[in-house]
Motif scaffolding. Structure first.
Motif, PDB file in Angstrom:
ATOM      1  N   MET A 164       0.760  -1.207   0.039  1.00 45.02           N
ATOM      2  CA  MET A 164       0.015   0.000   0.130  1.00 45.02           C
ATOM      3  C   MET A 164       0.804   1.323   0.077  1.00 45.02           C
ATOM      4  O   MET A 164       2.135   1.250   0.461  1.00 45.02           O
ATOM      5  CB  MET A 164      -1.051  -0.002   1.144  1.00 45.02           C
ATOM      6  N   THR A 165       0.357   2.342  -0.687  1.00 44.78           N
ATOM      7  CA  THR A 165       1.201   3.552  -0.575  1.00 44.78           C
ATOM      8  C   THR A 165       0.405   4.581   0.168  1.00 44.78           C
ATOM      9  O   THR A 165      -0.839   4.481   0.515  1.00 44.78           O
ATOM     10  CB  THR A 165       1.111   4.317  -2.147  1.00 44.78           C
ATOM     11  N   ASN A 166       1.116   5.562   0.596  1.00 45.69           N
ATOM     12  CA  ASN A 166       0.481   6.756   1.307  1.00 45.69           C
ATOM     13  C   ASN A 166      -0.560   7.495   0.536  1.00 45.69           C
ATOM     14  O   ASN A 166      -0.407   7.310  -0.722  1.00 45.69           O
ATOM     15  CB  ASN A 166       1.440   7.630   1.903  1.00 45.69           C
ATOM     16  N   PHE A 167      -1.743   7.937   1.181  1.00 45.44           N
ATOM     17  CA  PHE A 167      -2.610   8.659   0.477  1.00 45.44           C
ATOM     18  C   PHE A 167      -2.284  10.033   0.054  1.00 45.44           C
ATOM     19  O   PHE A 167      -1.514  10.899   0.942  1.00 45.44           O
ATOM     20  CB  PHE A 167      -3.894   8.777   1.421  1.00 45.44           C
ATOM     21  N   SER A 168      -2.676  10.652  -0.946  1.00 41.18           N
ATOM     22  CA  SER A 168      -2.584  12.026  -1.563  1.00 41.18           C
ATOM     23  C   SER A 168      -3.251  12.939  -0.432  1.00 41.18           C
ATOM     24  O   SER A 168      -4.233  12.316   0.051  1.00 41.18           O
ATOM     25  CB  SER A 168      -2.948  11.945  -2.890  1.00 41.18           C
ATOM     26  N   GLN A 171      -8.508  -4.338  -4.695  1.00 40.87           N
ATOM     27  CA  GLN A 171      -7.796  -5.459  -4.346  1.00 40.87           C
ATOM     28  C   GLN A 171      -6.242  -4.976  -3.484  1.00 40.87           C
ATOM     29  O   GLN A 171      -6.164  -5.646  -2.673  1.00 40.87           O
ATOM     30  CB  GLN A 171      -7.094  -6.132  -5.589  1.00 40.87           C
ATOM     31  N   ALA A 172      -5.804  -3.967  -3.867  1.00 43.65           N
ATOM     32  CA  ALA A 172      -4.672  -3.416  -3.313  1.00 43.65           C
ATOM     33  C   ALA A 172      -4.797  -2.984  -1.831  1.00 43.65           C
ATOM     34  O   ALA A 172      -4.025  -3.048  -1.088  1.00 43.65           O
ATOM     35  CB  ALA A 172      -4.120  -2.425  -3.955  1.00 43.65           C
ATOM     36  N   GLY A 173      -6.227  -2.562  -1.356  1.00 39.24           N
ATOM     37  CA  GLY A 173      -6.597  -2.352  -0.297  1.00 39.24           C
ATOM     38  C   GLY A 173      -7.177  -3.369   0.668  1.00 39.24           C
ATOM     39  O   GLY A 173      -7.563  -3.016   1.908  1.00 39.24           O
ATOM     40  N   SER A 174      -6.851  -4.587   0.324  1.00 33.17           N
ATOM     41  CA  SER A 174      -7.466  -5.790   1.018  1.00 33.17           C
ATOM     42  C   SER A 174      -6.404  -6.396   1.792  1.00 33.17           C
ATOM     43  O   SER A 174      -5.205  -6.413   1.449  1.00 33.17           O
ATOM     44  CB  SER A 174      -7.902  -6.818  -0.086  1.00 33.17           C
ATOM     45  N   PRO A 175      -6.761  -7.394   2.712  1.00 35.42           N
ATOM     46  CA  PRO A 175      -5.842  -8.072   3.642  1.00 35.42           C
ATOM     47  C   PRO A 175      -5.159  -9.329   2.909  1.00 35.42           C
ATOM     48  O   PRO A 175      -4.199  -9.579   3.233  1.00 35.42           O
ATOM     49  CB  PRO A 175      -6.285  -8.516   4.951  1.00 35.42           C
ATOM     50  N   ILE A 176      -5.863  -9.807   2.216  1.00 30.91           N
ATOM     51  CA  ILE A 176      -5.453 -11.177   1.388  1.00 30.91           C
ATOM     52  C   ILE A 176      -5.229 -10.875  -0.095  1.00 30.91           C
ATOM     53  O   ILE A 176      -6.138 -10.297  -0.766  1.00 30.91           O
ATOM     54  CB  ILE A 176      -6.551 -12.217   1.572  1.00 30.91           C
ATOM     55  N   ASP A 177      -4.181 -11.314  -0.725  1.00 30.43           N
ATOM     56  CA  ASP A 177      -3.829 -11.181  -1.949  1.00 30.43           C
ATOM     57  C   ASP A 177      -3.835  -9.622  -2.434  1.00 30.43           C
ATOM     58  O   ASP A 177      -4.195  -9.364  -3.629  1.00 30.43           O
ATOM     59  CB  ASP A 177      -4.797 -12.100  -2.797  1.00 30.43           C
ATOM     60  N   SER A 178      -3.375  -8.915  -1.514  1.00 29.10           N
ATOM     61  CA  SER A 178      -3.239  -7.383  -1.971  1.00 29.10           C
ATOM     62  C   SER A 178      -2.243  -7.182  -3.398  1.00 29.10           C
ATOM     63  O   SER A 178      -2.542  -6.273  -3.901  1.00 29.10           O
ATOM     64  CB  SER A 178      -2.666  -6.485  -0.881  1.00 29.10           C
ATOM     65  N   THR A 204      -7.999   3.793  -1.444  1.00 30.84           N
ATOM     66  CA  THR A 204      -7.106   3.313  -2.048  1.00 30.84           C
ATOM     67  C   THR A 204      -7.602   2.966  -3.557  1.00 30.84           C
ATOM     68  O   THR A 204      -6.846   3.471  -4.686  1.00 30.84           O
ATOM     69  CB  THR A 204      -6.518   1.852  -1.716  1.00 30.84           C
ATOM     70  N   ALA A 205      -8.805   2.804  -3.609  1.00 29.18           N
ATOM     71  CA  ALA A 205      -9.421   2.704  -5.036  1.00 29.18           C
ATOM     72  C   ALA A 205      -9.693   3.719  -5.753  1.00 29.18           C
ATOM     73  O   ALA A 205      -9.399   4.134  -6.860  1.00 29.18           O
ATOM     74  CB  ALA A 205     -10.905   1.982  -5.008  1.00 29.18           C
ATOM     75  N   LEU A 206      -9.944   5.063  -4.876  1.00 28.24           N
ATOM     76  CA  LEU A 206      -9.932   6.498  -5.580  1.00 28.24           C
ATOM     77  C   LEU A 206      -8.677   6.735  -5.917  1.00 28.24           C
ATOM     78  O   LEU A 206      -8.397   7.549  -7.041  1.00 28.24           O
ATOM     79  CB  LEU A 206     -10.431   7.179  -4.477  1.00 28.24           C
ATOM     80  N   GLU A 207      -7.675   6.657  -5.093  1.00 26.80           N
ATOM     81  CA  GLU A 207      -6.217   6.803  -5.566  1.00 26.80           C
ATOM     82  C   GLU A 207      -5.833   6.134  -7.063  1.00 26.80           C
ATOM     83  O   GLU A 207      -5.494   6.961  -7.802  1.00 26.80           O
ATOM     84  CB  GLU A 207      -5.232   6.310  -4.470  1.00 26.80           C
ATOM     85  N   ARG A 208      -6.276   4.779  -7.160  1.00 34.11           N
ATOM     86  CA  ARG A 208      -5.943   4.396  -8.496  1.00 34.11           C
ATOM     87  C   ARG A 208      -6.809   4.872  -9.564  1.00 34.11           C
ATOM     88  O   ARG A 208      -6.272   5.107 -10.843  1.00 34.11           O
ATOM     89  CB  ARG A 208      -6.319   2.773  -8.562  1.00 34.11           C
ATOM     90  N   VAL A 209      -8.160   5.262  -9.256  1.00 34.18           N
ATOM     91  CA  VAL A 209      -8.913   5.834 -10.530  1.00 34.18           C
ATOM     92  C   VAL A 209      -8.338   7.280 -10.831  1.00 34.18           C
ATOM     93  O   VAL A 209      -8.534   7.529 -11.824  1.00 34.18           O
ATOM     94  CB  VAL A 209     -10.426   5.858  -9.889  1.00 34.18           C
TER      95      VAL A 209
END
Length: 414
Positions: free
Chosen positions: A1-5, A340-347, A407-412
């Motif tokens: 995970m990355t830091n939020f903007s 997916q990236a913000g999930s605990p499993i298979d991020s 995390t999803a918003l960051e990607r979008v």
């Protein structure tokens, strides 16, 4: 995970300030449903013995038998059964459809076409020889919702005929942008349908809607309501399964389809799953409230970022699904990859569109979940078709759901 903007952090703060009233309503409903569940446990004298297991035929499995009584009381029905070896919501719905319908009968869907995975079950997709209802001589018709996205009660009454055996309503939106139907509206459907034909079964696909309202569909007279235990009713703890609740007659007929005529619910080994199913049901009202809070936050956050949420964050929640009109296949991919990236499993996994069994369109699914495919945990999915709407659901805790959504918003926005 990355830091939020900084932008995402600021939008999240603004969003949370605007949804306090919605959170209070969700908490009030959760309290009422938790009381209902706890009372069912107490009234039916759930004990440590009920958490045990059986093998083989599973005769005299007290835990299984008491769990059925608890489910019936919680879902305000005459009878019910919940089983770990119902493999999905579609499987549970299929048990109900084949349990109630016979050759020459008619299935009438009154909220338009049901969810995609039922196409082949019903025979809508025109396949033959695969064991669909159509293969067994069951006819299918549908009545679409009105322009206001309500059940067209007059059209339903006019559509019911001597062959109509089941009036079927899908409470939640499925892969569409239409509104979710309230349980009170389902009560009006029951009255309308039975005013024309008293012995017709009103069948509710209750997936994603459990514990979102104070009362369930059977309280309003539905003959059968059905759902999955890796959605709301399993509370994120049940590892598999489904339930059917309704009238004694409907449940008896469905039990003969689940096992076989003459056996019904008298056997069925629980194989160590009783404890997970009891615990999951106990946690369900709270876990559903966390998923609802996640959905409301997501709607507010994405609206602040310039996207259209379906429903709006200010609307009363009737299911755990939150949809977003993202406008392109690529934006949907980025959204799902963020979930997916913000999930605990298979991020670390990157979701892509693929030919998923049971669907005619390619589908993308993000589900970094403890239980495979559990949509009460934070997940997102969408078909590869216009208008390119993505559907998000779940969140075991609000805090983790909030992180996933950000995390999803960051990607979008990347």
């Amino acid at each position: 995970m990355t830091n939020f903007s900084q932008r995402t952090l600021e939008l999240a703060k603004i969003a949370e300030e605007e949804i306090k009233e919605q959170f209070k309503y969700i908490e009030d409903v959760a309290f009422k449903n938790q009381y209902k569940v706890l009372k069912a446990f107490s009234d039916n004298r759930v004990s440590a013995e009920c958490l045990g297991s059986s093998t083989g035929y599973g005769y005299n499995d007290r835990g299984r038998e008491i769990l059925d009584l608890v489910y019936a009381q919680v879902f305000e029905a005459e009878a019910a059964f919940a089983r770990h070896n119902i493999v999905s919501g579609t499987h549970a719905l299929t048990i109900g459809l084949f349990g109630l319908l016979r050759p020459g009968d008619e299935l009438l869907s009154v909220a338009g076409k049901p969810y995609d995975t039922l196409d082949k079950v019903i025979g809508i997709s025109k396949t033959t020889g695969d064991g669909s209802l159509s293969d067994f001589g069951v006819k299918y018709r549908q009545v679409d919702l009105t322009k206001e996205e309500t059940i067209d009660l007059e059209a339903v009454k006019n559509a019911i005929n001597s062959a109509t055996k089941v009036v079927y309503v899908q409470k939640s939106r499925g892969y569409s942008s239409r509104r979710t139907i309230t349980n009170a509206e389902i009560g009006e459907l029951v009255k309308a349908a039975k005013s024309v034909k008293n012995d017709v079964f009103v069948f509710v696909d209750n997936c994603y809607g459990e514990f979102c309202e104070e009362h369930e569909p059977c309280y309003y007279g539905a003959d059968l309501c059905v759902g999955s235990l890796i959605k709301n009713a399993g509370g994120g703890i049940a590892q598999s399964g489904g339930y059917l609740a309704g009238s004694k007659k409907a449940i008896e007929l469905c039990s003969y389809r689940f096992t076989c005529p003459g056996t019904g619910l008298e056997c069925g080994a629980t194989l160590g799953q009783n404890e997970n199913m009891y615990k999951g049901l106990f946690f369900a009202p709270h876990v559903v409230s966390q998923a609802l809070k996640t959905a409301v936050f997501a709607a507010a956050l994405f609206e602040k970022a310039g996207f259209k949420p379906l429903p709006h964050y200010s609307e009363t929640r009737l299911d755990i699904i939150q949809a977003f009109d993202l406008g392109s296949k690529e934006a949907i991919e980025r959204f799902c990859q963020g979930i997916q990236a913000g999930s605990p499993i298979d991020s670390f996994v990157t979701p892509e569109f693929w030919d998923m069994p049971g669907y005619d369109d390619q589908v993308i699914m993000a589900a970094g979940t403890f239980v495979s495919g559990a949509s009460i945990e934070l997940s997102a999915d969408a078909p590869a078709r216009e208008p390119y709407v993505v559907f998000m659901q779940g969140g075991l805790t609000y805090e983790s759901g909030k992180i996933g959504v950000m995390t999803a918003l960051e990607r979008v926005l990347a």
